[in-house]
Design a protein around this motif. Structure first.
Motif, PDB file in Angstrom:
ATOM      1  N   UNK A 120       0.853  -1.181   0.000  1.00 21.54           N
ATOM      2  CA  UNK A 120       0.000   0.000   0.000  1.00 21.54           C
ATOM      3  C   UNK A 120       0.892   1.234   0.000  1.00 21.54           C
ATOM      4  N   UNK A 121       0.462   2.261  -0.713  1.00 16.02           N
ATOM      5  CA  UNK A 121       1.264   3.485  -0.759  1.00 16.02           C
ATOM      6  C   UNK A 121       1.431   4.082   0.640  1.00 16.02           C
ATOM      7  N   UNK A 122       0.429   3.891   1.491  1.00 16.21           N
ATOM      8  CA  UNK A 122       0.498   4.440   2.848  1.00 16.21           C
ATOM      9  C   UNK A 122       1.640   3.837   3.650  1.00 16.21           C
ATOM     10  N   UNK A 123       2.134   2.678   3.217  1.00 17.32           N
ATOM     11  CA  UNK A 123       3.240   2.021   3.912  1.00 17.32           C
ATOM     12  C   UNK A 123       4.597   2.454   3.370  1.00 17.32           C
ATOM     13  N   UNK A 124       4.589   3.269   2.325  1.00 13.70           N
ATOM     14  CA  UNK A 124       5.837   3.712   1.690  1.00 13.70           C
ATOM     15  C   UNK A 124       6.078   5.187   1.999  1.00 13.70           C
ATOM     16  N   UNK A 125       7.268   5.497   2.409  1.00 12.67           N
ATOM     17  CA  UNK A 125       7.629   6.887   2.707  1.00 12.67           C
ATOM     18  C   UNK A 125       7.354   7.766   1.488  1.00 12.67           C
ATOM     19  N   UNK A 126       6.709   8.880   1.710  1.00  7.24           N
ATOM     20  CA  UNK A 126       6.339   9.758   0.595  1.00  7.24           C
ATOM     21  C   UNK A 126       7.551  10.227  -0.196  1.00  7.24           C
ATOM     22  N   UNK A 127       8.720  10.249   0.426  1.00  4.50           N
ATOM     23  CA  UNK A 127       9.928  10.634  -0.289  1.00  4.50           C
ATOM     24  C   UNK A 127      10.275   9.623  -1.381  1.00  4.50           C
ATOM     25  N   UNK A 128       9.717   8.405  -1.265  1.00  4.44           N
ATOM     26  CA  UNK A 128      10.002   7.345  -2.228  1.00  4.44           C
ATOM     27  C   UNK A 128       8.929   7.248  -3.302  1.00  4.44           C
ATOM     28  N   UNK A 129       7.895   8.065  -3.213  1.00  2.00           N
ATOM     29  CA  UNK A 129       6.851   8.046  -4.234  1.00  2.00           C
ATOM     30  C   UNK A 129       7.405   8.612  -5.545  1.00  2.00           C
ATOM     31  N   UNK A 147      -8.135   9.798   9.433  1.00  2.00           N
ATOM     32  CA  UNK A 147      -7.790   8.422   9.072  1.00  2.00           C
ATOM     33  C   UNK A 147      -6.276   8.216   9.083  1.00  2.00           C
ATOM     34  N   UNK A 148      -5.866   7.055   9.585  1.00  2.00           N
ATOM     35  CA  UNK A 148      -4.443   6.712   9.648  1.00  2.00           C
ATOM     36  C   UNK A 148      -4.068   5.650   8.614  1.00  2.00           C
ATOM     37  N   UNK A 149      -5.025   5.268   7.750  1.00  2.00           N
ATOM     38  CA  UNK A 149      -4.810   4.080   6.922  1.00  2.00           C
ATOM     39  C   UNK A 149      -4.575   4.355   5.436  1.00  2.00           C
ATOM     40  N   UNK A 150      -4.606   5.606   5.043  1.00  2.00           N
ATOM     41  CA  UNK A 150      -4.250   5.941   3.665  1.00  2.00           C
ATOM     42  C   UNK A 150      -5.073   5.231   2.619  1.00  2.00           C
ATOM     43  N   UNK A 151      -4.393   4.518   1.694  1.00  2.00           N
ATOM     44  CA  UNK A 151      -5.087   3.857   0.599  1.00  2.00           C
ATOM     45  C   UNK A 151      -5.474   2.420   0.913  1.00  2.00           C
ATOM     46  N   UNK A 152      -5.248   1.946   2.122  1.00  2.00           N
ATOM     47  CA  UNK A 152      -5.639   0.593   2.500  1.00  2.00           C
ATOM     48  C   UNK A 152      -7.168   0.499   2.434  1.00  2.00           C
ATOM     49  N   UNK A 153      -7.654  -0.523   1.773  1.00  2.00           N
ATOM     50  CA  UNK A 153      -9.093  -0.588   1.555  1.00  2.00           C
ATOM     51  C   UNK A 153      -9.514  -1.932   0.962  1.00  2.00           C
ATOM     52  N   UNK A 154     -10.831  -2.157   0.968  1.00  2.00           N
ATOM     53  CA  UNK A 154     -11.445  -3.228   0.181  1.00  2.00           C
ATOM     54  C   UNK A 154     -12.085  -2.549  -1.026  1.00  2.00           C
TER      55      UNK A 154
END
Length: 215
Positions: A120-129, A147-154
């Protein structure tokens, strides 16, 4: 070939399938709907649901269920009602065993595939995007300000004979409601979600140990 590039926006696949389903609906009564939730699935309850759909092709998922598990899941009658009109499904899956792994599910008939597509992008440091894609990436983030979960979803697309039924809600119309109810029963409860948020701070190993205790 499965796309493993997290920079690739997969929304077009949903649009393509919607177009196909629109044409099919006119001829065979086939339609589609998208199931979206911002909460992870409990691995044991969701695996039991998957076992009712077809043969799992991913190593280790069946073994998620301890032989003596007492965790409740949808009854056979509920699952049969939910799946009787289902033909295909595919999309992104968030499992409570990992805050990093973005799963992708693809199901047709008796075949079902569940693989880790990436992180998930939320697990990747934004500097690495990737430069210049920040705005596109954040489109999938939870719009809730706290929300603390970013793009994590169903985000799962279901295709089947979901249109029709009578005014009392029986038949195919009710199969969509039944499907959503079964999937909702696989999500973490409010209490489990609070535990998830605490345990996730310790990493994925702690999440796996908590939600799938060793036999």
């Amino acid at each position: 070939t499965t796309c493993t590039d997290p920079t690739h926006n997969h929304d077009h696949s949903h649009s393509h399938e919607h177009s196909e389903a629109t044409t099919a609906a006119q001829r065979f009564g086939i339609s589609s709907f998208v199931y979206k939730r911002r909460r992870p699935f409990h691995p044991i309850r969701f695996t039991k649901f998957l076992q009712g759909l077809g043969r799992l092709s991913v190593d280790g998922v069946v073994q998620m269920i301890p032989a003596s598990s007492s965790t409740s899941a949808a009854s056979s009658s509920e699952l049969n009602k939910a799946t009787k009109s289902l033909l295909r499904s595919k999309g992104f899956v968030w499992m409570a065993t990992s805050g990093a792994a973005a799963y992708f599910m693809s199901h047709a008939g008796q075949y079902l595939d569940l693989v880790v597509l990436g992180r998930w992008w939320a697990d990747i440091d934004r500097k690495e995007w990737p430069a210049g894609l920040e705005e596109e990436i954040t489109l999938d983030f939870d719009p809730e300000p706290n929300s603390l979960h970013g793009d994590r979803r169903q985000e799962l697309v279901f295709i089947g004979q979901f249109e029709g039924g009578d005014s009392k809600g029986s038949g195919a119309v009710n199969s969509r409601k039944a499907m959503e109810a079964v999937l909702d029963s696989c999500l973490l409860t409010d209490e489990e979600m609070l535990t998830y948020e605490k345990v996730s701070k310790k990493g994925d190993a702690a999440l796996r140990e908590y939600f799938v205790p060793p036999k």
